[in-house]
Design a protein around this motif. Structure first.
Motif, PDB file in Angstrom:
ATOM      1  N   GLN A 271      43.462  40.886  23.264  1.00  0.00           N
ATOM      2  CA  GLN A 271      42.308  41.584  23.507  1.00  0.00           C
ATOM      3  C   GLN A 271      42.175  41.957  24.849  1.00  0.00           C
ATOM      4  O   GLN A 271      41.632  42.986  25.249  1.00  0.00           O
ATOM      5  N   ALA A 272      42.881  41.092  25.614  1.00  0.00           N
ATOM      6  CA  ALA A 272      43.071  41.302  27.231  1.00  0.00           C
ATOM      7  C   ALA A 272      43.652  42.689  27.382  1.00  0.00           C
ATOM      8  O   ALA A 272      43.610  43.402  28.215  1.00  0.00           O
ATOM      9  N   ILE A 273      44.764  42.688  26.466  1.00  0.00           N
ATOM     10  CA  ILE A 273      45.629  44.108  26.528  1.00  0.00           C
ATOM     11  C   ILE A 273      44.800  45.419  26.520  1.00  0.00           C
ATOM     12  O   ILE A 273      44.873  46.348  27.267  1.00  0.00           O
ATOM     13  N   ALA A 274      44.024  45.320  25.423  1.00  0.00           N
ATOM     14  CA  ALA A 274      43.013  46.514  24.835  1.00  0.00           C
ATOM     15  C   ALA A 274      42.124  46.729  26.078  1.00  0.00           C
ATOM     16  O   ALA A 274      41.660  47.923  26.435  1.00  0.00           O
ATOM     17  N   ASP A 275      41.264  45.556  26.605  1.00  0.00           N
ATOM     18  CA  ASP A 275      40.573  45.702  27.713  1.00  0.00           C
ATOM     19  C   ASP A 275      41.244  46.056  29.024  1.00  0.00           C
ATOM     20  O   ASP A 275      40.662  47.162  29.690  1.00  0.00           O
ATOM     21  N   ILE A 277      43.791  48.494  28.899  1.00  0.00           N
ATOM     22  CA  ILE A 277      43.973  49.780  28.661  1.00  0.00           C
ATOM     23  C   ILE A 277      42.858  50.631  28.892  1.00  0.00           C
ATOM     24  O   ILE A 277      42.897  51.597  29.543  1.00  0.00           O
ATOM     25  N   GLU A 278      41.801  50.286  28.576  1.00  0.00           N
ATOM     26  CA  GLU A 278      40.441  50.534  28.803  1.00  0.00           C
ATOM     27  C   GLU A 278      40.108  50.753  30.482  1.00  0.00           C
ATOM     28  O   GLU A 278      39.549  51.784  30.979  1.00  0.00           O
ATOM     29  N   ARG A 279      40.253  49.612  31.056  1.00  0.00           N
ATOM     30  CA  ARG A 279      39.895  49.448  32.429  1.00  0.00           C
ATOM     31  C   ARG A 279      40.694  50.647  33.312  1.00  0.00           C
ATOM     32  O   ARG A 279      40.371  51.289  34.061  1.00  0.00           O
TER      33      ARG A 279
END
Length: 642
Positions: A271-275, A277-279
């Motif tokens: 989930q930290a990867i997805a976060d 990418i969004e950041r």
């Protein structure tokens, strides 16, 4: 850094040169595999005091055997490459078996940690963690299935890479369609008997063509060829590989492959990867849109009806914008970067920066696999600490991208670190982007050698968390942008040094495109992550959807770029690594004085506290040791808005 000079000094690996490589690769791999098995038995039967030392010897032999993969990527003989692939399968099969060996695991689980120093304690901790991640504590049926999946995954990975390596595509063009290309490029691409010129998807053809080629439809044709390398073969190979990874993660109790993969990385969770990418996307998207608007405005000067900028337009129109608005002509810039001068300049720069000595090794002494490979002994304070090999030009059957490969992992008093830099640069003039790439990749080589001076194989070389490994290399890129540094080697055919005002203009021009770069990187990172986070029946369609979501360029119709996206194998769900590492690289560079790039106090502190430590500490701790504080996003955020 300190060096043990009391024991007999290890010597570089003896390569076969003109002798029988096929036999040597097999003997080397099989011999080291046998050595590993012998030491594993010593682990099982030795006293507690002997266990970790025997395990270190076993891991050293395994690492030596794993180098068979290198020969599959670089050797000019296809028979050697094929045999190396077979041997790699044998090695990985043994590694998988070891990871599920309950008797071996029990030895480590029972090993008392009292009295171990920090490094030995870390070896034990990581070893126990790796056993659990291999499924040693699962039931027999699960372990059997994990072994099957591992063996299948190795073969699929090899197929994926081989399909990319062997599939060089090309387009055929009338010579007038090379409008805008430099004279030396045209001379290197003569007209064939049919009156046409061949342009391949290899980098020395591709990069200049997409940068300077004025024929938009020709750029489109070449982009389609490049983005369809290994299509359709790799489509099913990748689907099968993704399925193997999903099932492996599930059997080991993880919600997804990214959760399994990130457990041993700085970022910590899928989930930290997805976060992340969004950041990054949110921080860069507005700047990216503004930059694309500039490209579109310039494109409309050529085509008033244009309503979009395609991926194959981006390099060409960015080059025109830099030339016309920033007074930087890439065709002039490249005249200052003949390959041989750049290579020597890089050696001189890193010698001065890190206190290293590079001594050329004749091919007859190095015994390398091709006559274009340049070898150097690496010295520090008068002591040989390693050897490097530079394999920098394309050839048939060779790895198609740019990477550093281990040839020998260094272990103090036992074996010298040796690394191989594998790239695909032209033999003549280089684009400045390519110069930056060479500095970047060479950073991995320096890290491998400097980090290979310790006792434990486990921490040798680039042995930090995988999402940190790019940071030191990205930081070294800064020296390829400094006017004083470039003045030491960047000279044109007339012997004129690159003007400081041109470098200043190049730096200003480089500010243009940062937003585009960031969001486009996130479109790649999104493919890497989301392909692994769930099942998708049509990877082309889903990849196009992610491109529309994260990039500012529309998908290329008829393209299947995931088939040629080699990082989907080695980096799996972790392509975010490049931008994550860049955040840290910008922070690391903040410790240097831009007015004195070679100041020895900071350069040597960085060398010893970060590079020289290998994997002896977590990456975050290495950075904090050097900076005197935890790393932050601040330097990267400032860089983005410059």
């Amino acid at each position: 850094m300190t060096h043990d000079t009391t024991a007999s000094a290890p010597v570089p690996l003896r390569l076969p040169g003109s002798d029988d490589w096929l036999a040597w690769v097999a003997e080397r791999t099989e011999g080291q595999l046998a050595e590993a098995k012998r030491h594993v038995e010593q682990v099982k039967t030795g006293t507690p005091d002997e266990v970790l030392a025997a395990w270190n010897r076993a891991e050293t032999a395994i690492a030596n055997a794993e180098v068979a993969h290198l020969w599959s990527e670089v050797h000019p003989d296809p028979a050697v490459r094929d045999r190396a692939d077979e041997l790699s399968q044998e090695v990985q099969k043994y590694v998988t078996e070891l990871g599920q060996d309950k008797e071996l695991f029990a030895v480590f689980a029972a090993l008392p940690s009292d009295g171990l120093d920090d490094d030995a304690s870390r070896v034990l901790e990581h070893t126990l963690r790796d056993f659990r991640r291999a499924g040693v504590d699962r039931d027999d049926a699960t372990r059997d299935r994990l072994r099957e999946l591992s063996e299948t995954g190795v073969k699929l990975s090899q197929d994926f890479g081989r399909n990319i390596r062997d599939d060089v595509r090309s387009i055929r063009l009338a010579p007038e369609r090379l409008a805008g290309l430099p004279d030396d490029y045209r001379e290197a691409h003569p007209v064939g008997d049919d009156g046409l010129v061949t342009i391949t998807t290899d980098y020395p053809d591709l990069v200049p063509f997409t940068t300077f080629g004025a024929d938009g439809e020709a750029r489109h044709e070449l982009a389609l060829a490049q983005n369809n390398v290994a299509w359709p073969a790799n489509d099913q190979v990748l689907q099968d590989l993704l399925a193997v990874r999903r099932e492996t993660a599930a059997l080991l109790g993880y919600e997804s492959w990214p959760d399994y993969d990130t457990e041993v990385k700085m970022i910590g969770s899928g989930q930290a990867i997805a976060d992340f990418i969004e950041r990054i996307s949110a921080a860069a998207v507005e700047r990216a849109k503004e930059e694309v608007a500039v490209l579109l405005e310039r494109k409309r000067a050529d085509d008033p009806a244009a309503d979009t900028v395609a991926t194959y337009d981006s390099r060409y129109y960015a080059e025109l914008v830099r030339r016309e608005q920033y007074d930087v002509d890439g065709q002039v810039v490249r005249t200052y970067f003949p390959f041989e001068q750049v290579r020597q300049g890089l050696l001189d720069v890193t010698s001065r920066l890190f206190g290293l000595e590079w001594t050329p090794v004749p091919r007859e002494d190095a015994g390398t696999w091709h006559d274009e490979v340049a070898s150097y002994d690496v010295g520090l304070d008068g002591v040989r600490i390693g050897r490097i090999h530079l394999d920098l030009h394309p050839r048939e059957g060779k790895f198609k991208h740019a990477a550093q490969f281990d040839m020998v992992k260094g272990v103090a008093g036992d074996q010298l670190p040796e690394g191989v830099l594998v790239c695909n640069f032209a033999r003549g003039l280089m684009e400045h982007d390519e110069v930056v790439t060479l500095f970047h990749e060479f950073g991995h080589l320096v890290h491998h050698v400097l980090g290979g001076q310790g006792q434990w194989l486990r921490f040798s070389g680039v042995a930090t968390e995988w999402d940190f490994v790019e940071a030191p290399s990205q930081m070294l890129e800064e020296w390829a942008w400094d006017a004083d540094v470039l003045a030491t080697f960047a000279r044109n055919a007339a012997g004129e040094t690159i003007p400081a005002e041109l470098v200043a203009a190049m730096r200003r021009a480089d500010q243009f495109g940062k937003g585009i770069y960031a969001v486009h990187q996130m479109s790649y990172a999104a493919r890497s992550y989301f392909f692994h986070a769930g099942q998708h029946d049509d990877l082309t369609a889903y990849g196009d959807e992610l491109q529309r979501r994260y990039s500012v360029f529309p998908p290329l119709e008829g393209a299947h770029m995931h088939c040629a996206f080699g990082h989907l194998d080695g980096y799996s769900s972790g392509y975010y690594t490049y931008m994550w590492s860049l955040v840290i690289a910008k922070d690391l560079f903040s410790a240097f004085d831009a007015g004195d790039m070679f100041a020895p106090d900071v350069a040597h502190a960085y060398r010893d506290k970060v590079l020289g430590m290998g994997g002896r500490k977590d990456a975050a701790d290495l950075v904090e040791d050097f900076l005197g504080r935890p790393y932050s996003f601040d330097s990267w955020a400032s860089w983005l808005v410059e």
